[in-house]
Design a protein around this motif. Structure first.
Motif, mmCIF file in Angstrom:
data_model
loop_
_atom_site.group_PDB
_atom_site.id
_atom_site.type_symbol
_atom_site.label_atom_id
_atom_site.label_comp_id
_atom_site.label_asym_id
_atom_site.label_seq_id
_atom_site.Cartn_x
_atom_site.Cartn_y
_atom_site.Cartn_z
ATOM 1 N N PRO A 5 0.810 -1.218 0.000
ATOM 2 C CA PRO A 5 0.000 0.000 0.000
ATOM 3 C C PRO A 5 0.849 1.276 0.000
ATOM 4 C CG PRO A 5 -0.929 -1.607 1.513
ATOM 5 C CD PRO A 5 0.366 -2.178 1.040
ATOM 6 N N SER A 6 1.986 1.272 0.677
ATOM 7 C CA SER A 6 2.787 2.512 0.753
ATOM 8 C C SER A 6 3.257 2.909 -0.660
ATOM 9 C CB SER A 6 3.989 2.289 1.674
ATOM 10 O OG SER A 6 4.582 1.031 1.400
ATOM 11 N N ASP A 7 3.530 1.912 -1.528
ATOM 12 C CA ASP A 7 3.900 2.272 -2.906
ATOM 13 C C ASP A 7 2.707 2.954 -3.591
ATOM 14 O OD1 ASP A 7 6.252 1.009 -2.333
ATOM 15 O OD2 ASP A 7 5.619 -0.925 -3.166
ATOM 16 N N PHE A 8 1.533 2.394 -3.278
ATOM 17 C CA PHE A 8 0.300 2.968 -3.844
ATOM 18 C C PHE A 8 0.242 4.457 -3.489
ATOM 19 C CE2 PHE A 8 -4.249 3.110 -4.753
ATOM 20 C CZ PHE A 8 -4.725 4.036 -3.853
ATOM 21 N N LEU A 9 0.534 4.764 -2.229
ATOM 22 C CA LEU A 9 0.404 6.155 -1.766
ATOM 23 C C LEU A 9 1.482 7.050 -2.378
ATOM 24 C CD1 LEU A 9 -0.632 5.506 1.919
ATOM 25 C CD2 LEU A 9 -1.930 6.787 0.208
ATOM 26 N N LYS A 10 2.660 6.491 -2.647
ATOM 27 C CA LYS A 10 3.703 7.339 -3.253
ATOM 28 C C LYS A 10 3.236 7.858 -4.604
ATOM 29 C CE LYS A 10 7.593 5.213 -0.878
ATOM 30 N NZ LYS A 10 8.075 3.820 -0.860
ATOM 31 N N HIS A 13 1.507 11.189 -4.293
ATOM 32 C CA HIS A 13 2.239 12.288 -3.639
ATOM 33 C C HIS A 13 2.098 13.558 -4.494
ATOM 34 C CE1 HIS A 13 6.243 14.171 -2.253
ATOM 35 N NE2 HIS A 13 5.290 14.451 -1.375
ATOM 36 N N ARG A 14 1.935 14.692 -3.882
ATOM 37 C CA ARG A 14 1.760 15.975 -4.556
ATOM 38 C C ARG A 14 0.380 16.104 -5.221
ATOM 39 N NH1 ARG A 14 3.777 19.070 -1.943
ATOM 40 N NH2 ARG A 14 2.978 20.577 -3.452
ATOM 41 N N GLN A 15 -0.475 15.068 -5.147
ATOM 42 C CA GLN A 15 -1.817 15.179 -5.736
ATOM 43 C C GLN A 15 -2.799 15.699 -4.688
ATOM 44 O OE1 GLN A 15 -3.657 11.887 -7.740
ATOM 45 N NE2 GLN A 15 -1.726 11.209 -8.692
ATOM 46 N N LYS A 16 -3.940 16.162 -5.166
ATOM 47 C CA LYS A 16 -5.012 16.559 -4.249
ATOM 48 C C LYS A 16 -5.688 15.276 -3.753
ATOM 49 C CE LYS A 16 -8.799 19.684 -3.480
ATOM 50 N NZ LYS A 16 -9.947 20.429 -4.046
ATOM 51 N N VAL A 17 -5.882 15.179 -2.435
ATOM 52 C CA VAL A 17 -6.466 13.951 -1.866
ATOM 53 C C VAL A 17 -7.620 14.278 -0.920
ATOM 54 C CG1 VAL A 17 -4.342 12.560 -1.989
ATOM 55 C CG2 VAL A 17 -4.793 13.975 0.042
ATOM 56 N N ASP A 35 3.924 9.312 6.383
ATOM 57 C CA ASP A 35 4.925 8.369 6.916
ATOM 58 C C ASP A 35 4.281 7.019 7.218
ATOM 59 O OD1 ASP A 35 3.578 8.466 9.342
ATOM 60 O OD2 ASP A 35 4.949 9.942 10.229
ATOM 61 N N ALA A 36 5.064 6.121 7.771
ATOM 62 C CA ALA A 36 4.613 4.732 7.944
ATOM 63 C C ALA A 36 3.440 4.634 8.916
ATOM 64 C CB ALA A 36 5.775 3.884 8.444
ATOM 65 N N PHE A 37 3.291 5.648 9.798
ATOM 66 C CA PHE A 37 2.164 5.600 10.766
ATOM 67 C C PHE A 37 0.922 6.235 10.159
ATOM 68 C CE2 PHE A 37 4.802 4.008 13.998
ATOM 69 C CZ PHE A 37 6.009 4.689 13.945
ATOM 70 N N MET B 1 9.117 20.601 -1.034
ATOM 71 C CA MET B 1 8.376 20.115 0.122
ATOM 72 C C MET B 1 8.942 18.716 0.506
ATOM 73 S SD MET B 1 5.753 20.747 2.183
ATOM 74 C CE MET B 1 5.940 19.741 3.632
ATOM 75 N N SER B 2 9.495 18.564 1.776
ATOM 76 C CA SER B 2 10.104 17.265 2.178
ATOM 77 C C SER B 2 9.040 16.177 2.137
ATOM 78 C CB SER B 2 10.597 17.387 3.620
ATOM 79 O OG SER B 2 9.498 17.087 4.477
ATOM 80 N N ASP B 3 9.459 14.871 2.204
ATOM 81 C CA ASP B 3 8.499 13.778 2.129
ATOM 82 C C ASP B 3 8.113 13.268 3.496
ATOM 83 O OD1 ASP B 3 9.247 12.162 -1.022
ATOM 84 O OD2 ASP B 3 8.672 14.193 -0.455
ATOM 85 N N LYS B 4 8.722 13.742 4.606
ATOM 86 C CA LYS B 4 8.360 13.214 5.909
ATOM 87 C C LYS B 4 7.590 14.289 6.704
ATOM 88 C CE LYS B 4 12.297 11.836 7.278
ATOM 89 N NZ LYS B 4 13.171 11.703 8.443
ATOM 90 N N PRO B 5 6.398 13.887 7.225
ATOM 91 C CA PRO B 5 5.619 14.852 7.998
ATOM 92 C C PRO B 5 6.432 15.507 9.117
ATOM 93 C CG PRO B 5 4.307 12.890 7.577
ATOM 94 C CD PRO B 5 5.686 12.598 7.080
ATOM 95 N N SER B 6 7.343 14.764 9.751
ATOM 96 C CA SER B 6 8.092 15.358 10.884
ATOM 97 C C SER B 6 8.934 16.549 10.379
ATOM 98 C CB SER B 6 8.985 14.292 11.514
ATOM 99 O OG SER B 6 9.645 13.549 10.501
#
Lengths: 77, 77, 77, 77, 77, 77, 77
Positions: A5-10, A13-17, A35-37, B1-6
């Motif tokens: 799923p995390s690949d799915f979310l990448k 990235h930068r899209q409107k969600v 992030d992972a959480f 824009m960095s990729d980690k929320p932190s």
């Protein structure tokens, strides 16, 4: 289609969600970071309750454990 | 824009922020410290319930698992 | 101002604090000990519900996962 | 006064304690054992709901995640 | 039949599934990805509440801790 | 008396016990097995709700995170 | 009788079981797979609410954190 799923979310990235929370509150915004959480950083954030806009934040950092789902939103023309 | 929320949150360190809890309680204050569990230390803290100020704490340490989102607040002139 | 909330809390060790729980119950007492899970040991503990004192414990050990926030209390003269 | 809550609890080992749960149920008994998850083993256990005794167990093992606080109880004469 | 549930789920990868959440909301969609936390990525996602379709998302990423069960759905002819 | 609750529980292995859940449901049965997460395997299991027997299972495996307490039950003559 | 609940569960692998959830929903089915988080894969799954059958799934993957208990079901003649 990748198996994680995390690949799915990448991909989005930068899209409107749309980010829907367990409480029913929904945020829309540009997916700036994740992030992972499932902590999510959004830009140009708008908050909706029962389909009505209730707030605008610009940037917002949403904690992962409240997230129900994330889905790409239709990009306005 | 960095990729980690932190990283996103480090940008707003020392800024005035809004911290909304799952219960609906909202804190405003200066973001003094933040850790990986989203535990937040605020200075000049004010507590709001349904938009009305209900308390002022000066310093306050808010436990992460109750946090719904954190967002930069408009700085008063 | 340090960047870690736990450093923030070390500053208020031995001070009188207010510990508010998710349930709304509030404790006041002297912050005797605190660990990474926000388990709190208080001395001279008083319990308040809706602003009214409901119990006095002397020492009390409060489990971290129920804590909403911790804040320095005004020291009585 | 030590800085770790667990040291605080070692002091009251073998003492009579009050264990209040998140649900409001309260146990009194002799603190026989305690671990890092706040699992508590009590001897001569009595259960109270709204201040009224509702059961007596002799030994009882109470799971930590339900515990709100633990406090030394007044020893009967 | 393998002994690990995750092997069971690999069998239904790329199949149409029903994902029921603790809240009663049900999603149908093609199982695109799944991880150890039961985070689920679905394609051609439809949302149902009390058996009535309430939304269509295309892709959706559903957070695992809200999932009650996942089951293969009947494939339309 | 050992200092670890788990040692306390080993003492009552093979004994008849009462297992009360957070929901108020109570099981009685012979403590067949127990692990660090307080997952409990019972034999000759009976289920009680508000003091009335509602089911009999023979063997039952109860998940730890629902357990409020475990206590030795009086052995029938 | 082994001392670990997981050994207990291995004994009922491939047997018909009852899986009761915290919400009161009950599943019956053949225990196809089980892991350390009590995630359960069932075959020939039937769903019951208040004793009435509400659905049939064939295969179903039930997430562990919702499980209250698992118990062997009477095998039909």
């Amino acid at each position: 289609m990748s198996d994680k799923p995390s690949d799915f979310l990448k991909k989005i990235h930068r899209q409107k969600v749309v980010v829907k929370l367990n409480s029913g509150i929904t945020f829309t915004g540009r997916l700036a970071a994740l992030d992972a959480f499932m902590n999510v950083a959004l830009e140009d954030t708008e908050e909706y309750v029962n389909g009505k806009q209730t707030a605008k934040y610009g940037d917002a950092f949403v904690r992962g454990n409240n997230v129900l789902y994330i889905s790409p939103a239709e990009e306005e023309e």
